[in-house]
Design an enzyme around this catalytic site. Structure first.
Site, PDB file in Angstrom:
ATOM      1  N   ASP A 132       0.853  -1.184   0.000  1.00  0.00           N
ATOM      2  CA  ASP A 132       0.000   0.000   0.000  1.00  0.00           C
ATOM      3  C   ASP A 132       0.894   1.240   0.000  1.00  0.00           C
ATOM      4  O   ASP A 132       1.685   1.457   0.927  1.00  0.00           O
ATOM      5  CB  ASP A 132      -0.882  -0.020   1.247  1.00  0.00           C
ATOM      6  CG  ASP A 132      -2.004   1.010   1.193  1.00  0.00           C
ATOM      7  OD1 ASP A 132      -2.158   1.662   0.141  1.00  0.00           O
ATOM      8  OD2 ASP A 132      -2.718   1.163   2.201  1.00  0.00           O
ATOM      9  N   ASP A 191      -2.887   2.574  -6.077  1.00  0.00           N
ATOM     10  CA  ASP A 191      -1.872   2.639  -5.021  1.00  0.00           C
ATOM     11  C   ASP A 191      -1.775   1.409  -4.122  1.00  0.00           C
ATOM     12  O   ASP A 191      -1.053   1.437  -3.122  1.00  0.00           O
ATOM     13  CB  ASP A 191      -2.104   3.881  -4.153  1.00  0.00           C
ATOM     14  CG  ASP A 191      -3.458   3.862  -3.463  1.00  0.00           C
ATOM     15  OD1 ASP A 191      -4.336   3.084  -3.874  1.00  0.00           O
ATOM     16  OD2 ASP A 191      -3.636   4.630  -2.505  1.00  0.00           O
ATOM     17  N   GLU A 192      -2.454   0.335  -4.458  1.00  0.00           N
ATOM     18  CA  GLU A 192      -2.319  -0.869  -3.634  1.00  0.00           C
ATOM     19  C   GLU A 192      -2.574  -2.129  -4.445  1.00  0.00           C
ATOM     20  O   GLU A 192      -3.290  -2.117  -5.443  1.00  0.00           O
ATOM     21  CB  GLU A 192      -3.242  -0.825  -2.418  1.00  0.00           C
ATOM     22  CG  GLU A 192      -4.715  -0.764  -2.739  1.00  0.00           C
ATOM     23  CD  GLU A 192      -5.593  -0.820  -1.495  1.00  0.00           C
ATOM     24  OE1 GLU A 192      -5.281  -1.607  -0.571  1.00  0.00           O
ATOM     25  OE2 GLU A 192      -6.605  -0.106  -1.458  1.00  0.00           O
TER      26      GLU A 192
END
Length: 363
Positions: free
Chosen positions: A14, A108-109
């Site tokens: 993350d 983003d993850e």
């Protein structure tokens, strides 16, 4: 504990305050300053907040006006999704150096299954350290990671030592970890469900574990069975590299609340245009059309209709949502409207006709 998944080695990576961190990286003058990515106006919404801003209580999904009240020196910047996508692709290339089993959740993850990996490294903890180091050296950003034998535990673990840290929870540590975990930290339990659990005397994993499956199903229906298994470490979900898209959606927040269906329809036309663009870009069509209405008091309403054929044409979408809009009188002034298309043809096992008005009229 259920050991069906205990041999798996899953990493959840993350990125730390991704959008805000990208803006600070690209503009060094913003480093160390409270920053919000999003709109600062009355109807603006914070998409991401830097850690400097979070100290003042500024978080994503907060209104821009409230964020400004919480932090007087807050700097707002407009989102640059093209740039975020570009960097996300760089990060994904690093992931693919270790495994092809990468399941992105957003820009983003992502989950990585490194049970068997390209580096022949038996330690998922070391792999996570290498990946985070490479992201920092090659991209210039920090990331946090969680490592465990299931996606659920890995996701929770990635949040424990944020920012720029990681946490490994071994299979034999999962049950004790879950027993101590506050109920609101369980993935899939939101504020409303957590409040309901508090009223039932459920405040942590131990409290949840002490409730029978029948009790949980009675109070939470199908989700009750899920919670019963979850707190016992029974969470078997594979990392899926090619996640099947389930919906296409678009929405618009108004600068001024709307009270007339006529003005709402004008805005729905714009949203329908965006829906058509997104459907065609994704090369999909859908049968179920849903109209979302959010009122000035923040209450929300949805109205849906399932057609007998797949559509991707804005005119059909617009006519359907107009029908849904007039189905019931609006309750209050409207601050947001949205359209979503589900029941997509990529999930259909048989070939069915897609209705496209643009194919019907040959000009």
């Amino acid at each position: 504990m259920n050991f069906n998944n205990s041999h798996k080695k899953i990493i959840h990576v993350d990125m730390d305050a991704f959008y805000a961190s990208v803006e600070q990286m690209d503009n060094p003058e913003l480093i160390g300053k409270p920053l919000a990515v999003g709109g600062s106006g009355e109807r603006g919404v914070v998409s991401a907040a830097s850690y400097e801003a979070r100290k003042f209580g500024v978080y994503s999904a907060m209104s821009g006006s409230l964020a400004r009240k919480k932090c007087k020196n807050l700097i707002f910047v407009k989102p640059r999704f093209g740039r975020y996508t570009q960097i996300s692709k760089q990060i994904r290339k690093i992931f693919l150096d270790y495994t092809d089993l990468v399941e992105p959740l957003s820009l983003d993850e992502a989950y990585l299954d490194v049970t068997i990996n390209k580096k022949d490294n038996p330690s998922a903890t070391i792999i996570a350290q290498e990946i985070r180091k490479r992201i920092f050296e090659e991209v210039g950003l920090t990331a946090s990671a969680g490592i465990s034998s299931s996606k659920f535990i890995a996701k929770i673990a990635s949040d424990i030592n944020k920012p720029n840290g990681q946490k490994t929870i071994l299979p034999e540590e999962i049950i004790p970890f879950l027993e101590k975990l506050p109920i609101e930290k369980f993935y899939g339990i939101g504020k409303v469900t957590a409040a309901k659990m508090y009223n039932l005397g459920i405040f942590n994993g131990t409290d949840l574990k002490n409730k029978s499956e029948e009790f949980l199903i009675k109070h939470f229906r199908k989700s009750g069975a899920y919670y019963y298994k979850l707190v016992r470490g029974i969470h078997i979900s594979e990392v899926k590299p090619n996640r099947i898209r389930k919906s296409v959606a678009a929405e618009h927040t108004f600068n001024t609340n709307l009270t007339s269906e006529v003005y709402i329809i004008e805005q729905l036309e714009k949203v329908a245009n965006e829906i058509e663009y997104r459907l065609k870009k994704a090369k999909v069509a859908g049968k179920t059309i849903t109209l979302k209405i959010k009122y000035s008091d923040f209450s929300q309403q949805t109205r849906s209709k399932t057609l007998s054929y797949f559509v991707k044409d804005k005119n059909i979408v617009l006519e359907t949502v107009k029908e849904l809009l007039y189905k019931e009188k609006i309750r209050n002034s409207v601050r947001l409207i949205g359209i979503s298309i589900t029941n997509l043809n990529i999930n259909s096992k048989k070939k069915e006709k897609v209705i496209d008005l643009q194919l019907k009229f040959d000009f």
